[in-house]
Motif scaffolding. Structure first.
Motif, PDB file in Angstrom:
ATOM      1  N   ARG A 165       0.852  -1.185   0.000  1.00  0.00           N
ATOM      2  CA  ARG A 165       0.000   0.000   0.000  1.00  0.00           C
ATOM      3  C   ARG A 165       0.893   1.243   0.000  1.00  0.00           C
ATOM      4  O   ARG A 165       1.765   1.378   0.855  1.00  0.00           O
ATOM      5  N   ILE A 166       0.667   2.129  -0.949  1.00  0.00           N
ATOM      6  CA  ILE A 166       1.465   3.344  -1.088  1.00  0.00           C
ATOM      7  C   ILE A 166       0.629   4.525  -0.609  1.00  0.00           C
ATOM      8  O   ILE A 166      -0.497   4.729  -1.082  1.00  0.00           O
ATOM      9  N   SER A 187      -0.672  14.850  -3.089  1.00  0.00           N
ATOM     10  CA  SER A 187      -0.364  13.613  -2.352  1.00  0.00           C
ATOM     11  C   SER A 187      -0.874  12.379  -3.087  1.00  0.00           C
ATOM     12  O   SER A 187      -0.196  11.338  -3.132  1.00  0.00           O
ATOM     13  N   THR A 188      -2.052  12.501  -3.683  1.00  0.00           N
ATOM     14  CA  THR A 188      -2.609  11.364  -4.428  1.00  0.00           C
ATOM     15  C   THR A 188      -1.792  11.073  -5.680  1.00  0.00           C
ATOM     16  O   THR A 188      -1.541   9.897  -6.014  1.00  0.00           O
ATOM     17  N   ALA A 189      -1.358  12.129  -6.379  1.00  0.00           N
ATOM     18  CA  ALA A 189      -0.545  11.935  -7.589  1.00  0.00           C
ATOM     19  C   ALA A 189       0.776  11.252  -7.254  1.00  0.00           C
ATOM     20  O   ALA A 189       1.241  10.378  -8.001  1.00  0.00           O
ATOM     21  N   ARG A 190       1.393  11.621  -6.152  1.00  0.00           N
ATOM     22  CA  ARG A 190       2.653  10.985  -5.758  1.00  0.00           C
ATOM     23  C   ARG A 190       2.452   9.498  -5.476  1.00  0.00           C
ATOM     24  O   ARG A 190       3.250   8.661  -5.895  1.00  0.00           O
ATOM     25  N   ALA A 191       1.385   9.176  -4.762  1.00  0.00           N
ATOM     26  CA  ALA A 191       1.117   7.770  -4.445  1.00  0.00           C
ATOM     27  C   ALA A 191       0.826   6.966  -5.703  1.00  0.00           C
ATOM     28  O   ALA A 191       1.396   5.879  -5.909  1.00  0.00           O
ATOM     29  N   THR A 192      -0.052   7.479  -6.554  1.00  0.00           N
ATOM     30  CA  THR A 192      -0.425   6.722  -7.756  1.00  0.00           C
ATOM     31  C   THR A 192       0.725   6.633  -8.759  1.00  0.00           C
ATOM     32  O   THR A 192       0.859   5.622  -9.462  1.00  0.00           O
ATOM     33  N   ASN A 193       1.565   7.659  -8.834  1.00  0.00           N
ATOM     34  CA  ASN A 193       2.721   7.592  -9.733  1.00  0.00           C
ATOM     35  C   ASN A 193       3.698   6.513  -9.291  1.00  0.00           C
ATOM     36  O   ASN A 193       4.282   5.803 -10.117  1.00  0.00           O
ATOM     37  N   LEU A 194       3.870   6.380  -7.978  1.00  0.00           N
ATOM     38  CA  LEU A 194       4.758   5.327  -7.481  1.00  0.00           C
ATOM     39  C   LEU A 194       4.140   3.949  -7.678  1.00  0.00           C
ATOM     40  O   LEU A 194       4.832   2.991  -8.029  1.00  0.00           O
ATOM     41  N   VAL A 195       2.823   3.848  -7.484  1.00  0.00           N
ATOM     42  CA  VAL A 195       2.120   2.584  -7.746  1.00  0.00           C
ATOM     43  C   VAL A 195       2.316   2.174  -9.198  1.00  0.00           C
ATOM     44  O   VAL A 195       2.659   1.021  -9.507  1.00  0.00           O
ATOM     45  N   ARG A 196       2.103   3.097 -10.102  1.00  0.00           N
ATOM     46  CA  ARG A 196       2.242   2.794 -11.531  1.00  0.00           C
ATOM     47  C   ARG A 196       3.686   2.429 -11.878  1.00  0.00           C
ATOM     48  O   ARG A 196       3.931   1.513 -12.676  1.00  0.00           O
ATOM     49  N   TYR A 197       4.635   3.122 -11.275  1.00  0.00           N
ATOM     50  CA  TYR A 197       6.047   2.840 -11.548  1.00  0.00           C
ATOM     51  C   TYR A 197       6.411   1.425 -11.099  1.00  0.00           C
ATOM     52  O   TYR A 197       7.076   0.678 -11.829  1.00  0.00           O
ATOM     53  N   LEU A 198       5.970   1.019  -9.924  1.00  0.00           N
ATOM     54  CA  LEU A 198       6.262  -0.326  -9.436  1.00  0.00           C
ATOM     55  C   LEU A 198       5.607  -1.385 -10.314  1.00  0.00           C
ATOM     56  O   LEU A 198       6.177  -2.451 -10.564  1.00  0.00           O
ATOM     57  N   SER A 199       4.397  -1.077 -10.793  1.00  0.00           N
ATOM     58  CA  SER A 199       3.686  -2.034 -11.637  1.00  0.00           C
ATOM     59  C   SER A 199       4.339  -2.165 -13.015  1.00  0.00           C
ATOM     60  O   SER A 199       4.528  -3.279 -13.520  1.00  0.00           O
ATOM     61  N   GLU A 201       7.484  -0.870 -14.113  1.00  0.00           N
ATOM     62  CA  GLU A 201       8.925  -1.085 -14.152  1.00  0.00           C
ATOM     63  C   GLU A 201       9.340  -2.426 -13.557  1.00  0.00           C
ATOM     64  O   GLU A 201      10.243  -3.089 -14.062  1.00  0.00           O
ATOM     65  N   TYR A 202       8.651  -2.841 -12.480  1.00  0.00           N
ATOM     66  CA  TYR A 202       9.055  -4.057 -11.777  1.00  0.00           C
ATOM     67  C   TYR A 202       8.028  -5.179 -11.867  1.00  0.00           C
ATOM     68  O   TYR A 202       8.176  -6.215 -11.224  1.00  0.00           O
ATOM     69  N   LYS A 203       7.004  -4.952 -12.663  1.00  0.00           N
ATOM     70  CA  LYS A 203       6.017  -5.997 -12.978  1.00  0.00           C
ATOM     71  C   LYS A 203       5.342  -6.570 -11.732  1.00  0.00           C
ATOM     72  O   LYS A 203       4.992  -7.756 -11.692  1.00  0.00           O
ATOM     73  N   ILE A 204       5.167  -5.734 -10.722  1.00  0.00           N
ATOM     74  CA  ILE A 204       4.406  -6.178  -9.556  1.00  0.00           C
ATOM     75  C   ILE A 204       2.939  -6.305  -9.965  1.00  0.00           C
ATOM     76  O   ILE A 204       2.388  -5.427 -10.622  1.00  0.00           O
ATOM     77  N   LYS A 205       2.315  -7.390  -9.583  1.00  0.00           N
ATOM     78  CA  LYS A 205       0.926  -7.607  -9.954  1.00  0.00           C
ATOM     79  C   LYS A 205       0.046  -6.477  -9.417  1.00  0.00           C
ATOM     80  O   LYS A 205       0.136  -6.125  -8.241  1.00  0.00           O
ATOM     81  N   PRO A 206      -0.793  -5.905 -10.257  1.00  0.00           N
ATOM     82  CA  PRO A 206      -1.667  -4.806  -9.808  1.00  0.00           C
ATOM     83  C   PRO A 206      -2.528  -5.188  -8.612  1.00  0.00           C
ATOM     84  O   PRO A 206      -2.890  -4.325  -7.809  1.00  0.00           O
ATOM     85  N   GLU A 207      -2.875  -6.479  -8.507  1.00  0.00           N
ATOM     86  CA  GLU A 207      -3.707  -6.923  -7.385  1.00  0.00           C
ATOM     87  C   GLU A 207      -3.020  -6.724  -6.043  1.00  0.00           C
ATOM     88  O   GLU A 207      -3.686  -6.633  -4.997  1.00  0.00           O
ATOM     89  N   ARG A 208      -1.708  -6.646  -6.050  1.00  0.00           N
ATOM     90  CA  ARG A 208      -0.954  -6.453  -4.800  1.00  0.00           C
ATOM     91  C   ARG A 208      -0.832  -4.983  -4.421  1.00  0.00           C
ATOM     92  O   ARG A 208      -0.436  -4.676  -3.294  1.00  0.00           O
ATOM     93  N   LEU A 209      -1.151  -4.083  -5.335  1.00  0.00           N
ATOM     94  CA  LEU A 209      -0.873  -2.666  -5.147  1.00  0.00           C
ATOM     95  C   LEU A 209      -2.130  -1.855  -4.857  1.00  0.00           C
ATOM     96  O   LEU A 209      -3.197  -2.119  -5.410  1.00  0.00           O
ATOM     97  N   SER A 210      -1.972  -0.860  -4.014  1.00  0.00           N
ATOM     98  CA  SER A 210      -3.024   0.131  -3.782  1.00  0.00           C
ATOM     99  C   SER A 210      -2.355   1.439  -3.398  1.00  0.00           C
ATOM    100  O   SER A 210      -1.232   1.456  -2.896  1.00  0.00           O
ATOM    101  N   GLY A 211      -3.034   2.553  -3.668  1.00  0.00           N
ATOM    102  CA  GLY A 211      -2.472   3.867  -3.378  1.00  0.00           C
ATOM    103  C   GLY A 211      -3.520   4.792  -2.800  1.00  0.00           C
ATOM    104  O   GLY A 211      -4.714   4.662  -3.092  1.00  0.00           O
ATOM    105  N   ALA A 212      -3.063   5.736  -1.972  1.00  0.00           N
ATOM    106  CA  ALA A 212      -3.979   6.697  -1.361  1.00  0.00           C
ATOM    107  C   ALA A 212      -3.236   7.992  -1.056  1.00  0.00           C
ATOM    108  O   ALA A 212      -2.045   7.977  -0.742  1.00  0.00           O
TER     109      ALA A 212
END
Length: 256
Positions: A165-166, A187-199, A201-212
């Motif tokens: 959770r970001i 604050s929301t843009a920073r969280a979602t940008n990092l979520v998208r980057y991890l997904s 760039e590092y192929k983390i499954k979207p189901e594992r990620l959330s941002g707020a």
């Protein structure tokens, strides 16, 4: 004849207690045998005892307790749908401690321990990036140095397959731009940008990620000095424990 028959019946009644006594002694022996087996932790011997007892009574699986050190009471992980036991939860906690220690060693070796803090509680591991480590003031674009830090820390973050959770936070200095009308958007843009980057760039499954994004409303220090405001301008990567992930999954979802 009737008197002889009466004496014979009386003799049978007097000896009937031996059957109950023999059953009681047998059960008592089995109980002590089970207790002895439990005192010496040997899973194979315990399983053999359990099977033998099952053969005798036909109900060994329900009467014999689990062997010491074996799987304990199961709990269901709502996030993954898998069953976790108390032993598995303890193993997860131990794994978290190892990850936390490695992260702390990394931040100290790179001189980042003042701006990148690693904490652990019942909810999991919380990696807090303060100040301008990841983002420049008033911006939500990952800086080159941020990508290097994330690359170095990613093996630790992804060494356990738990949800991430970001969270984005700001200080209380207002921002009013076309792109970020308030600290909520920033604050929301920073969280979602990092979520998208991890997904991406590092192929983390979207189901594992959330941002707020929480704007300025969850400070960790008073917004009274430059140093404290830098602490409040932070992004947190939270590696959720199974318990915390289950609690998140049980929260009511907003209807569209």
């Amino acid at each position: 004849m009737s008197r002889k028959k009466q004496k014979h019946d009386e003799h049978v009644n007097l000896e009937r207690w031996l059957v109950s006594y023999a059953d009681f002694v047998t059960l008592l022996f089995i109980v002590f045998l089970i207790l002895f087996s439990m005192s010496a932790v040997d899973a194979q011997k315990f399983q053999a005892l359990k099977e033998s007892f099952s053969d005798i009574t036909g109900s060994g699986s329900s009467l014999v307790m689990p062997a010491p050190g074996s799987t304990a009471t199961p709990t269901t992980d709502k996030n993954t749908g898998k069953t976790k036991t108390k032993n598995a939860i303890a193993a997860e906690q131990e794994r978290f401690e190892e990850i936390k220690e490695k992260m702390e060693q990394y931040t100290k070796s790179k001189g980042l321990d003042k701006s990148v803090m690693v904490n652990m509680d019942q909810n999991g591991i919380n990696v807090t990036f303060t100040g301008a480590v990841l983002f420049a003031n008033g911006d939500a674009t990952l800086q080159p140095q941020a990508k290097k830090i994330i690359k170095d820390m990613f093996p630790f973050i992804n060494s356990i397959n738990n949800p991430l959770r970001i969270e984005g936070h700001t200080d209380n200095v207002p921002i009013r731009t076309a792109q970020y009308p308030s600290n909520w958007e920033l604050s929301t843009a920073r969280a979602t940008n990092l979520v998208r980057y991890l997904s991406e760039e590092y192929k983390i499954k979207p189901e594992r990620l959330s941002g707020a994004g929480y704007g300025e409303y969850h400070p960790i220090a008073p917004n009274d000095t430059l140093e404290n405001r830098a602490k409040n301008r932070r992004v947190e990567i939270m590696i959720l424990s199974s318990k915390a992930a289950e609690a998140d999954a049980q929260k009511p979802q907003s209807k569209k």
